[in-house]
Structure formats: C-alpha cells, structure tokens
Scaffold this motif. Structure first.
Motif, PDB file in Angstrom:
ATOM      1  N   LEU A   1       0.827  -1.207   0.000  1.00 53.78           N
ATOM      2  CA  LEU A   1       0.000   0.000   0.000  1.00 53.78           C
ATOM      3  C   LEU A   1       0.865   1.263   0.000  1.00 53.78           C
ATOM      4  CD1 LEU A   1      -2.757  -1.203   2.468  1.00 53.78           C
ATOM      5  CD2 LEU A   1      -3.027  -0.799   0.009  1.00 53.78           C
ATOM      6  N   GLU A   2       1.996   1.210   0.680  1.00 51.91           N
ATOM      7  CA  GLU A   2       2.937   2.336   0.645  1.00 51.91           C
ATOM      8  C   GLU A   2       3.564   2.462  -0.741  1.00 51.91           C
ATOM      9  OE1 GLU A   2       4.260   2.060   5.353  1.00 51.91           O
ATOM     10  OE2 GLU A   2       5.595   1.246   3.813  1.00 51.91           O
ATOM     11  N   ALA A   3       4.030   1.339  -1.290  1.00 55.55           N
ATOM     12  CA  ALA A   3       4.694   1.357  -2.602  1.00 55.55           C
ATOM     13  C   ALA A   3       3.748   1.809  -3.708  1.00 55.55           C
ATOM     14  CB  ALA A   3       5.253  -0.033  -2.921  1.00 55.55           C
ATOM     15  N   GLU A   4       2.464   1.463  -3.599  1.00 51.98           N
ATOM     16  CA  GLU A   4       1.496   1.846  -4.621  1.00 51.98           C
ATOM     17  C   GLU A   4       0.937   3.249  -4.407  1.00 51.98           C
ATOM     18  OE1 GLU A   4      -1.432  -1.292  -4.742  1.00 51.98           O
ATOM     19  OE2 GLU A   4      -0.002  -2.724  -5.603  1.00 51.98           O
ATOM     20  N   GLY A   5       1.368   3.921  -3.338  1.00 48.84           N
ATOM     21  CA  GLY A   5       0.974   5.310  -3.118  1.00 48.84           C
ATOM     22  C   GLY A   5      -0.331   5.518  -2.373  1.00 48.84           C
ATOM     23  N   TYR A   6      -0.952   4.453  -1.869  1.00 48.91           N
ATOM     24  CA  TYR A   6      -2.168   4.628  -1.073  1.00 48.91           C
ATOM     25  C   TYR A   6      -1.847   5.307   0.256  1.00 48.91           C
ATOM     26  CZ  TYR A   6      -4.580   1.600  -4.354  1.00 48.91           C
ATOM     27  OH  TYR A   6      -5.123   1.067  -5.496  1.00 48.91           O
ATOM     28  N   ILE A   7      -0.702   4.959   0.826  1.00 48.43           N
ATOM     29  CA  ILE A   7      -0.215   5.598   2.051  1.00 48.43           C
ATOM     30  C   ILE A   7       0.940   6.490   1.629  1.00 48.43           C
ATOM     31  CG2 ILE A   7       0.870   5.226   4.301  1.00 48.43           C
ATOM     32  CD1 ILE A   7      -0.443   2.413   4.282  1.00 48.43           C
ATOM     33  N   ASP A   8       0.770   7.794   1.841  1.00 53.87           N
ATOM     34  CA  ASP A   8       1.834   8.684   1.375  1.00 53.87           C
ATOM     35  C   ASP A   8       2.742   9.196   2.487  1.00 53.87           C
ATOM     36  OD1 ASP A   8       0.280  10.675   2.535  1.00 53.87           O
ATOM     37  OD2 ASP A   8      -0.302  11.582   0.663  1.00 53.87           O
ATOM     38  N   THR A   9       2.304   9.127   3.749  1.00 57.44           N
ATOM     39  CA  THR A   9       3.157   9.566   4.844  1.00 57.44           C
ATOM     40  C   THR A   9       2.565   9.136   6.174  1.00 57.44           C
ATOM     41  OG1 THR A   9       4.366  11.459   5.746  1.00 57.44           O
ATOM     42  CG2 THR A   9       2.072  11.835   5.181  1.00 57.44           C
ATOM     43  N   TYR A  10       3.372   9.201   7.205  1.00 61.21           N
ATOM     44  CA  TYR A  10       2.912   9.006   8.578  1.00 61.21           C
ATOM     45  C   TYR A  10       3.330  10.261   9.337  1.00 61.21           C
ATOM     46  CZ  TYR A  10       2.522   4.067   7.390  1.00 61.21           C
ATOM     47  OH  TYR A  10       2.190   2.884   6.803  1.00 61.21           O
ATOM     48  N   ARG A  11       2.423  10.749  10.204  1.00 56.68           N
ATOM     49  CA  ARG A  11       2.794  11.913  10.997  1.00 56.68           C
ATOM     50  C   ARG A  11       1.970  11.945  12.267  1.00 56.68           C
ATOM     51  NH1 ARG A  11       0.235  15.167   6.491  1.00 56.68           N
ATOM     52  NH2 ARG A  11       2.369  15.368   5.853  1.00 56.68           N
ATOM     53  N   ALA A  12       2.463  12.720  13.217  1.00 56.52           N
ATOM     54  CA  ALA A  12       1.731  12.917  14.468  1.00 56.52           C
ATOM     55  C   ALA A  12       0.774  14.087  14.291  1.00 56.52           C
ATOM     56  CB  ALA A  12       2.708  13.211  15.600  1.00 56.52           C
ATOM     57  N   SER A  13      -0.382  13.977  14.885  1.00 57.86           N
ATOM     58  CA  SER A  13      -1.351  15.065  14.890  1.00 57.86           C
ATOM     59  C   SER A  13      -1.163  15.841  16.186  1.00 57.86           C
ATOM     60  CB  SER A  13      -2.771  14.497  14.796  1.00 57.86           C
ATOM     61  OG  SER A  13      -3.711  15.533  14.834  1.00 57.86           O
ATOM     62  N   LEU A  14      -0.825  17.116  16.065  1.00 59.09           N
ATOM     63  CA  LEU A  14      -0.518  17.934  17.233  1.00 59.09           C
ATOM     64  C   LEU A  14      -1.712  18.810  17.607  1.00 59.09           C
ATOM     65  CD1 LEU A  14       3.068  19.102  16.193  1.00 59.09           C
ATOM     66  CD2 LEU A  14       2.394  17.040  17.438  1.00 59.09           C
ATOM     67  N   ASP A  15      -1.801  19.162  18.871  1.00 60.36           N
ATOM     68  CA  ASP A  15      -2.859  20.036  19.357  1.00 60.36           C
ATOM     69  C   ASP A  15      -2.385  21.485  19.230  1.00 60.36           C
ATOM     70  OD1 ASP A  15      -4.625  21.613  20.841  1.00 60.36           O
ATOM     71  OD2 ASP A  15      -4.905  20.089  22.378  1.00 60.36           O
ATOM     72  N   PRO A  16      -2.981  22.268  18.323  1.00 58.27           N
ATOM     73  CA  PRO A  16      -2.516  23.638  18.118  1.00 58.27           C
ATOM     74  C   PRO A  16      -2.611  24.504  19.375  1.00 58.27           C
ATOM     75  CG  PRO A  16      -4.428  23.150  16.715  1.00 58.27           C
ATOM     76  CD  PRO A  16      -4.085  21.910  17.452  1.00 58.27           C
ATOM     77  N   LYS A  17      -3.646  24.331  20.153  1.00 59.87           N
ATOM     78  CA  LYS A  17      -3.819  25.162  21.358  1.00 59.87           C
ATOM     79  C   LYS A  17      -2.701  24.896  22.365  1.00 59.87           C
ATOM     80  CE  LYS A  17      -8.504  26.505  20.771  1.00 59.87           C
ATOM     81  NZ  LYS A  17      -8.296  26.896  19.424  1.00 59.87           N
ATOM     82  N   ARG A  18      -2.305  23.617  22.520  1.00 58.51           N
ATOM     83  CA  ARG A  18      -1.201  23.278  23.435  1.00 58.51           C
ATOM     84  C   ARG A  18       0.111  23.908  22.968  1.00 58.51           C
ATOM     85  NH1 ARG A  18      -1.351  21.212  28.222  1.00 58.51           N
ATOM     86  NH2 ARG A  18       0.494  20.006  27.800  1.00 58.51           N
ATOM     87  N   LEU A  19       0.196  24.184  21.664  1.00 59.69           N
ATOM     88  CA  LEU A  19       1.398  24.809  21.101  1.00 59.69           C
ATOM     89  C   LEU A  19       1.308  26.328  21.098  1.00 59.69           C
ATOM     90  CD1 LEU A  19       1.844  22.344  18.128  1.00 59.69           C
ATOM     91  CD2 LEU A  19       3.289  22.503  20.167  1.00 59.69           C
ATOM     92  N   GLY A  20       0.228  26.870  21.661  1.00 62.57           N
ATOM     93  CA  GLY A  20       0.066  28.325  21.714  1.00 62.57           C
ATOM     94  C   GLY A  20      -0.524  28.919  20.449  1.00 62.57           C
ATOM     95  N   LEU A  21      -1.018  28.081  19.545  1.00 65.62           N
ATOM     96  CA  LEU A  21      -1.614  28.571  18.297  1.00 65.62           C
ATOM     97  C   LEU A  21      -3.120  28.681  18.521  1.00 65.62           C
ATOM     98  CD1 LEU A  21       0.484  26.319  15.931  1.00 65.62           C
ATOM     99  CD2 LEU A  21       0.804  28.765  16.374  1.00 65.62           C
ATOM    100  N   THR A  22      -3.559  29.828  19.021  1.00 65.72           N
ATOM    101  CA  THR A  22      -4.929  29.993  19.485  1.00 65.72           C
ATOM    102  C   THR A  22      -5.893  30.439  18.392  1.00 65.72           C
ATOM    103  OG1 THR A  22      -4.546  32.277  20.179  1.00 65.72           O
ATOM    104  CG2 THR A  22      -4.132  30.537  21.817  1.00 65.72           C
TER     105      THR A  22
END
Length: 154
Positions: free
Chosen positions: A45-66
């Motif tokens: 699935l990665e090689a065929e492009g169905y999965i293009d990346t893995y990443r963490a989802s961050l909480d914007p408010k915890r980062l001060g992005l209000t």
C-alpha cells in the motif's frame, strides 16, 4: 481509482488512519492475519501510493496557536509567474499549514494557525496584501472546530 484494494486492504487503511502507530502485531490481531502478512500488505500500500506519509497530529492550542483561520485569495492577474511566486510564499510561511487552488470567485484557500489575532493581522496586512500577485484577501476565523480532520472514507 482504488481498484487494487480488497476488503482487508480497506480495513487496514481505516485502522492506520485512526492510529498510524499500530504495530504489525496489533494490526494482525485486529485483521486476523499474521504480522508478516500485514507487513507485506502495508508495504504494498505504501509502494502503490495509497499511504503517502505518517505523521503525528498535534494540538494547536497546546502549542500556543490559538487562532485558526481560512483565508481566500483572489489573484491580481493569472500568470504562471504570479502563481509560482505566490505558491513559493505559501510554502515559506510556516503559519500557512494548507493551501488549495479553487474554482469560483477565489483562486486559493489558505489554512493558517497563529498565536493571536495580531499575528493573523500581520500575516494579512504585511505579507499577503502587499504581495504583487494578490488582488484581494478575505479571512474567516474559526470559532469552533466541530469536526476535526477526519479519516478518508475507505
């Protein structure tokens, strides 16, 4: 078109969208397959492009992005040079987290996160409006996120 996906692939994709940290063993337990079978499916699935990346989802408010806002951009003129220059700007500004070209009145839609309204105002007044490719800017501030970015329907 997702023609190479069987029901097991679709279930695997759904599980990975919900939690990309699941191990091969955890996935195997949920899919009733062996970890090696799950690993091969994931690799395909990665090689065929169905999965293009893995990443963490961050909480914007915890980062001060209000402040989260969407900004519609109308271009002054529609030239390849203007488009290239404007896209270069969107990639260079870290507060612009998403950019899409659109049909209709606006040419681009930007998703931005800033620490406060003053920072949003500076982005609009000092960066976007003075850009020679930009004719008009219309911003909308998110009051409440009622549905977060959801997994794709698989």
């Amino acid at each position: 078109m997702a023609v190479n996906l069987d029901s097991m692939d679709r279930t695997l994709l759904r599980l990975l969208q919900q939690d990309g940290r699941l191990t091969a063993q955890e996935l195997a337990d949920r899919l009733h397959l062996s970890p090696s079978q799950v690993g091969r499916r994931r690799q395909r699935l990665e090689a065929e492009g169905y999965i293009d990346t893995y990443r963490a989802s961050l909480d914007p408010k915890r980062l001060g992005l209000t402040v989260e806002a969407f900004i519609r951009i109308v271009m002054a003129t529609h030239t390849a040079e203007n488009a290239t220059d404007f896209l270069r700007l969107t990639r260079a500004r870290e507060e612009i987290t998403g950019a899409w070209t659109l049909t209709g009145e606006a040419d681009y839609l930007l998703r931005v996160y800033t620490v406060d309204l003053a920072a949003l105002n500076r982005l609009v007044q000092d960066v976007l409006l003075p850009h020679p490719a930009v004719s008009r800017v219309h911003s909308q501030i998110v009051m409440e996120r009622v549905k977060p970015d959801a997994p794709l329907p698989v």
